[in-house]
Scaffold this active site. Structure first.
Site, PDB file in Angstrom:
ATOM      1  N   GLY A  25       0.815  -1.208   0.000  1.00 10.45           N
ATOM      2  CA  GLY A  25       0.000   0.000   0.000  1.00 10.45           C
ATOM      3  C   GLY A  25       0.848   1.257   0.000  1.00 10.45           C
ATOM      4  O   GLY A  25       1.958   1.309  -0.551  1.00 10.45           O
ATOM      5  N   SER A  26       0.339   2.298   0.665  1.00 13.79           N
ATOM      6  CA  SER A  26       0.984   3.614   0.607  1.00 13.79           C
ATOM      7  C   SER A  26       2.317   3.684   1.332  1.00 13.79           C
ATOM      8  O   SER A  26       3.007   4.712   1.245  1.00 13.79           O
ATOM      9  CB  SER A  26       0.036   4.672   1.170  1.00 13.79           C
ATOM     10  OG  SER A  26      -1.099   4.803   0.333  1.00 13.79           O
ATOM     11  N   THR A  27       2.707   2.626   2.070  1.00 12.80           N
ATOM     12  CA  THR A  27       4.048   2.636   2.667  1.00 12.80           C
ATOM     13  C   THR A  27       5.115   2.618   1.578  1.00 12.80           C
ATOM     14  O   THR A  27       6.296   2.857   1.852  1.00 12.80           O
ATOM     15  CB  THR A  27       4.250   1.425   3.598  1.00 12.80           C
ATOM     16  OG1 THR A  27       4.117   0.212   2.850  1.00 12.80           O
ATOM     17  CG2 THR A  27       3.227   1.439   4.730  1.00 12.80           C
ATOM     18  N   MET A  28       4.690   2.366   0.318  1.00 15.06           N
ATOM     19  CA  MET A  28       5.616   2.350  -0.810  1.00 15.06           C
ATOM     20  C   MET A  28       5.917   3.758  -1.323  1.00 15.06           C
ATOM     21  O   MET A  28       6.945   3.991  -1.981  1.00 15.06           O
ATOM     22  CB  MET A  28       5.000   1.497  -1.931  1.00 15.06           C
ATOM     23  CG  MET A  28       5.842   1.327  -3.156  1.00 15.06           C
ATOM     24  SD  MET A  28       7.331   0.366  -2.832  1.00 15.06           S
ATOM     25  CE  MET A  28       8.143   0.535  -4.420  1.00 15.06           C
ATOM     26  N   LYS A  29       5.076   4.729  -1.030  1.00 20.22           N
ATOM     27  CA  LYS A  29       5.211   6.071  -1.625  1.00 20.22           C
ATOM     28  C   LYS A  29       6.527   6.766  -1.290  1.00 20.22           C
ATOM     29  O   LYS A  29       7.107   7.441  -2.166  1.00 20.22           O
ATOM     30  CB  LYS A  29       4.018   6.933  -1.226  1.00 20.22           C
ATOM     31  CG  LYS A  29       2.722   6.485  -1.892  1.00 20.22           C
ATOM     32  CD  LYS A  29       1.502   7.214  -1.359  1.00 20.22           C
ATOM     33  CE  LYS A  29       0.229   6.659  -2.004  1.00 20.22           C
ATOM     34  NZ  LYS A  29      -1.004   7.218  -1.414  1.00 20.22           N
TER      35      LYS A  29
END
Length: 641
Positions: A326-330
């Site tokens: 999820g957004s922990t990749m951003k």
């Protein structure tokens, strides 16, 4: 007439003469018989002498043979005799102790007894079998069947790894063929809180899962051996010789801190109950060394009775289960763009109108329309559109190699059994929307341990360090990111926990926190995505001198109670890190905020007319022992944002 009479008289006379002649010959015949008797007596004496001589020679031969086998050539018969009375039996040894980083015991071996029997001997006394069954606490028919099935064997376990007192009570019945032997049993004082890290051992004290399995070669001792003499009943009469001394296993000191471990376990358990989630994981790493300070999974199990719980609960989800991050990749996508030099933290990106069509079938949406934001704002507001627009400016191969450099798609290398590598598809397997969705955490997968390792690298000046569970073990760091870029990304992530960010509930008074929320929809087995979620928070604290990296993953929270990572997972981070920072004496890096909060609380107390402390001391040496778990008592052995 006269002639006839004459012939008759003549015949009578001849008969009479013959009788007289025979009578006259009888004395001579008797003398011959006596002579033959004398010859027979002589023969009898000779025969007796011959028999006596033969017997004497036979006796002499027996004596000579006995001397030969007992004195001269006695090896074979000595071995045969020893095989019937001399036994070589093992000497059990204890398994090495496992301790946490401070020397607190996490796994110890305790001496126990195992009761065994010689089935043949027991069956020779069938009237005692009911008595034995009662002492063992098993049905008579079950015991009889076991003994009968093994009647051609000399060994059968009746009850394994029980307390010495219980074994003595069984042996006190003096049932022929029933004995006991010393063994060791593993005991885990921390119970469920440490179960997934440690694993457990089987009935033979061999590691089955977790670190007990990984380091079984170190923890397992080498059993000894000795020769003993047993009597006809199988009882040891005398110890004859020590063949090989027993070598106990080596102790193992882990990087785990049991205090932080329990804090994580307690807070995760409370949050699962609050959110109605089905499972959860939390991982805490030391940023500089990669040491695993805590690793928790729920649901858990009791390692002291591992066979009693569901097998699914044995899995260490933080290491084996992969999820779309999820957004922990951003932050990684932003770091790739900063490294390439195509943007700066202040470059403005147009996110209007809050959605973006990639093709006719796929549309990217933000939680709401954020208008125009800086690159920092993309992190602060967790914009999917912003991440996708940055990734679109990057070459496919460059973006893949940059992400791969952080360890995605590879096993972390901690040495824990069953590590998953996750999935990072190469550009050759991408289709039209793959790079865009990867930029905000879909289309690839990772474990919680991998995410924690990546965030530790951001806090460690871009140096990626493989995690370890063994205190003192060091892995060479790999420079995955330019230190200046790492510092810029850290400052950008700090805004996530400040006013206007998506994770204000992760803020810790007195410390700057850098982090990122994540909310990923769960993939359906039939294809597409469901309305069930994975809620993440990954963070580093403190920002000025990073010490801890922590990832919290909560699986399938009840959507009606909230599912965004900032509301579900961030509070767990705050509670655990607030305690860990004080336990490890980490100085605060946000003194101004701390002083302001102190003054505000003091002013409030003055208005209320209250005295006493207003806030806890940020530099407290440690939390009270009241925050730690009560040790498990030794059992009575015997029984998209």
């Amino acid at each position: 007439m006269s002639a006839r009479n004459e012939r008759r008289q003549h015949l009578v006379g001849r008969v009479a003469d013959a009788l007289r002649a025979r009578i006259a010959a009888q004395p001579a015949a008797g003398s011959g018989a006596r002579a033959r008797g004398q010859r027979g007596g002589l023969d009898l004496r000779k025969r007796l002498l011959i028999v006596v001589g033969v017997l004497g020679l036979g006796s002499l031969a027996l004596v000579v043979r006995a001397f030969d086998v007992q004195v001269v050539n006695n090896d074979f018969y000595l071995q045969q005799g020893q095989a019937r009375s001399l036994r070589e039996i093992p000497i059990p040894t204890s398994r090495g102790m496992i301790t946490d980083r401070n020397g607190e015991p996490l796994a110890v071996s305790t001496p126990v007894e195992s009761v065994w029997a010689n089935p043949k001997q027991v069956l020779e006394n069938p009237q005692r079998i009911p008595e034995l069954a009662a002492a063992l606490g098993v049905p008579v028919d079950v015991l009889t069947r076991k003994l009968t099935q093994r009647s051609n064997k000399e060994f059968l376990y009746l009850k394994r790894r029980i307390g010495p007192e219980q074994a003595r009570r069984i042996l006190a019945h003096n049932i022929p063929g029933v004995f006991s032997q010393r063994e060791f049993r593993r005991f885990y004082p921390q119970g469920e809180a440490m179960a997934h890290v440690l694993g457990f051992t089987n009935v033979d004290d061999r590691g089955q899962e977790g670190l007990e399995l990984s380091f079984d070669h170190i923890l397992s001792g080498k059993p000894g051996s000795k020769r003993v003499i047993r009597d006809g009943q199988g009882r040891i009469v005398e110890s004859v010789d020590l063949i090989r001394a027993a070598e106990p296993g080596h102790d193992l000191t882990l990087t785990i801190d049991r205090r932080i471990q329990f804090l994580a376990y307690r807070e995760l358990r409370n949050q699962l109950a609050k959110t109605g989630a089905t499972s959860g994981s939390a991982v805490i790493l030391d940023v500089a060394t990669g040491e695993v300070l805590a690793m928790v999974n729920l649901p858990s199990f009791n390692p002291n009775a591992a066979a009693m719980g569901p097998l699914d609960a044995h899995r260490n989800r933080a290491v084996t289960d992969v999820f779309e991050p999820g957004s922990t990749m951003k932050p990684i996508t932003v770091a790739a763009a900063l490294t390439k030099g195509i943007v700066t933290p202040n470059t403005r990106i147009d996110l209007n109108p809050g959605w973006m069509a990639l093709d006719r079938k796929y549309t990217i949406r933000d939680h709401r329309n954020y208008g125009v934001q800086t690159v920092t704002g993309i992190i602060t507001k967790s914009s999917n559109i912003g991440a996708a627009k940055l990734a679109a400016r990057l070459d496919d191969q460059y973006f893949y190699e940059f992400v791969h450099r952080f360890g995605y798609g590879e096993k972390p290398g901690s040495g824990f059994p069953g590590e998953s590598a996750g999935v990072l598809p190469p550009p050759s397997r991408w289709y039209g929307t793959t790079k865009a969705t990867m930029s905000y955490g879909y289309g690839l997968s990772a474990t919680p341990l991998q995410i924690a390792m990546v965030y530790a690298a951001l806090g460690n000046g871009g140096k990626l360090v493989r995690p370890t569970f063994v205190k003192g073990e060091r892995h060479e760091p790999v420079q995955a990111l330019d230190p200046q870029v790492a510092r810029e990304v850290m400052r950008m992530m700090q805004t996530v926990t400040e006013e206007g960010g998506t994770a204000t509930q992760a803020a810790i008074l007195g410390y700057h926190v850098a982090g990122k929320t994540g909310t990923a929809r769960k993939f359906s087995e039939t294809g597409g995505y469901t309305r069930r979620y994975l809620s993440y928070f990954a963070g580093i604290v403190p920002v000025q001198n990073p010490r801890f990296s922590m990832v919290v993953v909560i699986n399938d929270p009840d959507p009606e109670r909230g599912y965004f990572g900032g509301f579900v997972s961030a509070p767990v981070f705050r509670s655990v890190m607030d305690g860990a920072l004080r336990l490890m004496d980490v100085p605060p890096d946000d003194i101004d905020t701390w002083i302001a909060a102190q003054n505000k609380a003091q002013h409030t107390n003055e208005l209320r007319g209250e005295d006493g402390p207003v806030l806890p001391d940020a530099s407290a040496a440690a939390l009270s022992d009241a925050t730690l778990p009560d040790p498990v008592e030794m059992p009575t052995l015997g029984g998209a944002r």
